[in-house]
Design a protein around this motif. Structure first.
Motif, PDB file in Angstrom:
ATOM      1  N   THR A 173       0.833  -1.205   0.000  1.00  0.00           N
ATOM      2  CA  THR A 173       0.000   0.000   0.000  1.00  0.00           C
ATOM      3  C   THR A 173       0.867   1.255   0.000  1.00  0.00           C
ATOM      4  O   THR A 173       0.611   2.220  -0.743  1.00  0.00           O
ATOM      5  CB  THR A 173      -0.926  -0.002   1.224  1.00  0.00           C
ATOM      6  N   GLU A 174       1.894   1.223   0.820  1.00  0.00           N
ATOM      7  CA  GLU A 174       2.827   2.347   0.859  1.00  0.00           C
ATOM      8  C   GLU A 174       3.552   2.513  -0.473  1.00  0.00           C
ATOM      9  O   GLU A 174       3.718   3.634  -0.982  1.00  0.00           O
ATOM     10  CB  GLU A 174       3.845   2.136   1.983  1.00  0.00           C
ATOM     11  N   ALA A 175       3.981   1.377  -1.049  1.00  0.00           N
ATOM     12  CA  ALA A 175       4.692   1.437  -2.329  1.00  0.00           C
ATOM     13  C   ALA A 175       3.789   1.976  -3.428  1.00  0.00           C
ATOM     14  O   ALA A 175       4.202   2.830  -4.246  1.00  0.00           O
ATOM     15  CB  ALA A 175       5.209   0.051  -2.701  1.00  0.00           C
TER      16      ALA A 175
ATOM     17  N   SER B  74       6.144   0.703 -12.871  1.00  0.00           N
ATOM     18  CA  SER B  74       6.251   0.394 -11.444  1.00  0.00           C
ATOM     19  C   SER B  74       4.922   0.581 -10.725  1.00  0.00           C
ATOM     20  O   SER B  74       4.560  -0.207  -9.839  1.00  0.00           O
ATOM     21  CB  SER B  74       7.318   1.282 -10.797  1.00  0.00           C
ATOM     22  N   LEU B  75       4.175   1.610 -11.118  1.00  0.00           N
ATOM     23  CA  LEU B  75       2.870   1.841 -10.498  1.00  0.00           C
ATOM     24  C   LEU B  75       1.919   0.701 -10.812  1.00  0.00           C
ATOM     25  O   LEU B  75       1.236   0.189  -9.897  1.00  0.00           O
ATOM     26  CB  LEU B  75       2.287   3.165 -10.997  1.00  0.00           C
ATOM     27  N   TYR B  76       1.881   0.275 -12.049  1.00  0.00           N
ATOM     28  CA  TYR B  76       0.978  -0.822 -12.421  1.00  0.00           C
ATOM     29  C   TYR B  76       1.354  -2.094 -11.674  1.00  0.00           C
ATOM     30  O   TYR B  76       0.485  -2.810 -11.139  1.00  0.00           O
ATOM     31  CB  TYR B  76       1.039  -1.055 -13.929  1.00  0.00           C
ATOM     32  N   SER B  77       2.649  -2.385 -11.608  1.00  0.00           N
ATOM     33  CA  SER B  77       3.102  -3.589 -10.916  1.00  0.00           C
ATOM     34  C   SER B  77       2.753  -3.537  -9.434  1.00  0.00           C
ATOM     35  O   SER B  77       2.298  -4.534  -8.847  1.00  0.00           O
ATOM     36  CB  SER B  77       4.617  -3.747 -11.093  1.00  0.00           C
ATOM     37  N   ALA B  78       2.933  -2.369  -8.793  1.00  0.00           N
ATOM     38  CA  ALA B  78       2.637  -2.234  -7.369  1.00  0.00           C
ATOM     39  C   ALA B  78       1.153  -2.376  -7.096  1.00  0.00           C
ATOM     40  O   ALA B  78       0.733  -3.046  -6.134  1.00  0.00           O
ATOM     41  CB  ALA B  78       3.142  -0.896  -6.856  1.00  0.00           C
ATOM     42  N   GLU B  79       0.302  -1.744  -7.930  1.00  0.00           N
ATOM     43  CA  GLU B  79      -1.143  -1.835  -7.716  1.00  0.00           C
ATOM     44  C   GLU B  79      -1.656  -3.243  -7.988  1.00  0.00           C
ATOM     45  O   GLU B  79      -2.542  -3.740  -7.282  1.00  0.00           O
ATOM     46  CB  GLU B  79      -1.858  -0.824  -8.613  1.00  0.00           C
TER      47      GLU B  79
END
Length: 495
Positions: free
Chosen positions: A407-409, A440-445
């Motif tokens: 969530t933080e990432a 990176s955003l797509y991977s994290a979400e």
């Protein structure tokens, strides 16, 4: 051992002579499973404080009305549960069938025959006039359960029925857990599909922006190709997720006793991944002896196997039966009740095993070995239950930690993607920064969605491991197939 056997036989003979035969039994009396070493608390817990509460209808803690509806329908229509109900009916009928051995059996017969007899020598044969003979009789037999063999068989049947009840409860625990797990997976794939579609739209906007810069002479073909490739790569995930979603929906349909697409319409509208917040009452490890139906069933099977030793042992002792019959015959039906036409007999019979080449003794040894197998199964089932709970506790705890970090990432990657895009539009950042931030955003979400699914499934696994399931009464009396026209009737042609 021989002295003990001799004393047991002498005691039972004394009971026979005294007329108090009901209390005699041979074989071991079951007083519970042997004591096993049980941990005092769960090692995955930082404290040994017992968490109290109930696991009944634990899925309500997931706060999803659609899931509640699917579980109720699955309990009503699942084929495996229906089979378990039939096994319970069979076990209860077996108890009734075995209990009949304690009572006498009585049968009656009647006949009317036309007769003619001849007598005399070869040179002179005298034929009697034809006559009609009316006959009726009642026969009864009663095997006395002197050494408790029938009682042991009844005991085994009762414990088998108790085991069948626990197996039914276990099938419900498994079913409810499976429905919840596949439902959570399906919602997770719906969320991942929606994320991929949203992300691909944003990435296509980035592609358009890059193309505009390229056509204006401020961009290059490499950046444009990379932007196009990244959007296409994200879009390529959608068919994979849709196939996995379809498989989960199909499995839900089967669990509800329907065709594979039986719940597709119900699942058409997307909903969030269920997120439980209330902790489950884990209790103490020793509670699994009662709360886990597979452990309880294995313990009842151990009790059943112990009773079968007594039944096999009783077969080595004499058997005493009381038999009686009353018969009457007459040339006219009205004379059947006259005392002169009535005959009767009554008396005991004793069967004593003299020599069987060790067959009965071997039967006892077989029963003892089967009892040891039942204990080993019980022990193994209990250890597996302990392992399941420990694994689920660790997985759930660690997944929650992981979800917090993800969530933080995701929050920081979202901010980074927003800033890098703004800087790129003003020419203050390179396209590589934008590309990396969006990826990176797509991977994290996406990882965060998977973590939510994993946490919910770990919660479900813990509920299953603790034996949580259906608490309402279950109708086992109604058969799956109700036959009609079972009385005397003309038989139809074979089909």
């Amino acid at each position: 051992m021989r002295a003990t056997l001799s004393r047991a036989r002498s005691a039972c003979v004394a009971l026979m002579l005294g007329g108090t035969l009901t209390g005699c039994a041979v074989g071991p009396d079951y007083s519970g499973p042997p004591r096993l070493d049980m941990p005092s608390h769960w090692s995955a817990r930082s404290t040994s404080r017992r968490q109290t509460g109930t696991l009944d209808r634990w899925w309500l803690r997931l706060r999803d009305p659609m899931l509640n509806r699917l579980i109720e329908q699955a309990v009503e229509a699942n084929p495996d549960v229906a089979k378990a109900k039939a096994v319970v009916r069979e076990a209860r009928a077996t108890v009734q069938q075995t209990s009949a051995g304690l009572f006498p059996s009585v049968s009656g017969s009647a006949s009317v025959t036309d007769n003619k007899t001849s007598s005399g020598s070869a040179s002179a044969v005298v034929d009697s006039a034809p006559y009609t003979l009316h006959q009726g009789s009642f026969d009864s037999s009663w095997e006395l359960d002197l050494f408790g063999g029938t009682q042991r068989n009844i005991e085994a049947a009762v414990r088998g029925a108790q085991s069948a009840d626990e197996d039914l409860r276990d099938s419900l625990v498994t079913l409810i857990g499976d429905v919840a797990a596949y439902y959570v997976e399906a919602r997770g794939y719906q969320a991942r599909i929606a994320l991929a579609q949203r992300t691909s739209v944003s990435q296509r906007d980035t592609e358009k922006l890059t193309r505009s810069k390229y056509e204006a002479g401020s961009g290059n073909a490499v950046d444009l190709a990379k932007a196009t490739a990244q959007a296409a790569s994200t879009e390529a995930n959608v068919p994979t997720y849709q196939a996995a979603l379809a498989a989960d929906i199909h499995r839900l349909g089967i669990l509800l006793g329907r065709p594979p697409d039986g719940v597709a319409a119900l699942m058409a509208r997307t909903a969030p991944v269920p997120a439980p917040r209330m902790p489950l009452p884990t209790g103490l490890p020793a509670d699994l002896l009662q709360s886990r139906p597979d452990v309880a069933s294995a313990e009842r099977k151990l009790a059943q196997a112990t009773a079968k030793i007594g039944a096999a042992e009783a077969d080595r002792y004499p058997a005493v039966s009381l038999t009686g019959s009353v018969g009457t015959s007459a040339l006219r039906a009205g004379d059947l009740a006259k005392y002169s036409s009535v005959s009767w007999s009554v008396g005991p019979s004793v069967t004593v095993p003299v020599f069987d080449a060790g067959k009965r003794q071997a039967t006892v040894r077989i029963a003892e070995a089967q009892r040891d197998q039942a204990f080993a199964t019980f022990h193994s089932t209990l250890l597996t239950a302990l392992e399941d709970v420990e694994n689920a506790l660790v997985s759930l705890s660690q997944e929650r930690v992981r979800a917090t970090k993800l969530t933080e990432a995701a929050k920081n990657y979202r901010e980074a993607a927003k800033l890098s895009r703004s800087l790129f539009e003003t020419g203050s950042a390179s396209f590589i920064d934008v590309l990396d931030a969006e990826r990176s955003l797509y991977s994290a979400e996406d990882s965060l969605i998977q973590s939510k699914v994993s946490a919910a499934k770990d919660y479900i696994s813990l509920a299953k491991a603790l034996g949580g399931g259906w608490s309402d009464p279950v109708d086992v009396a109604t058969p799956i197939i109700v036959d009609g026209n079972t009385g005397p009737h003309m038989r139809e042609a074979l089909k």
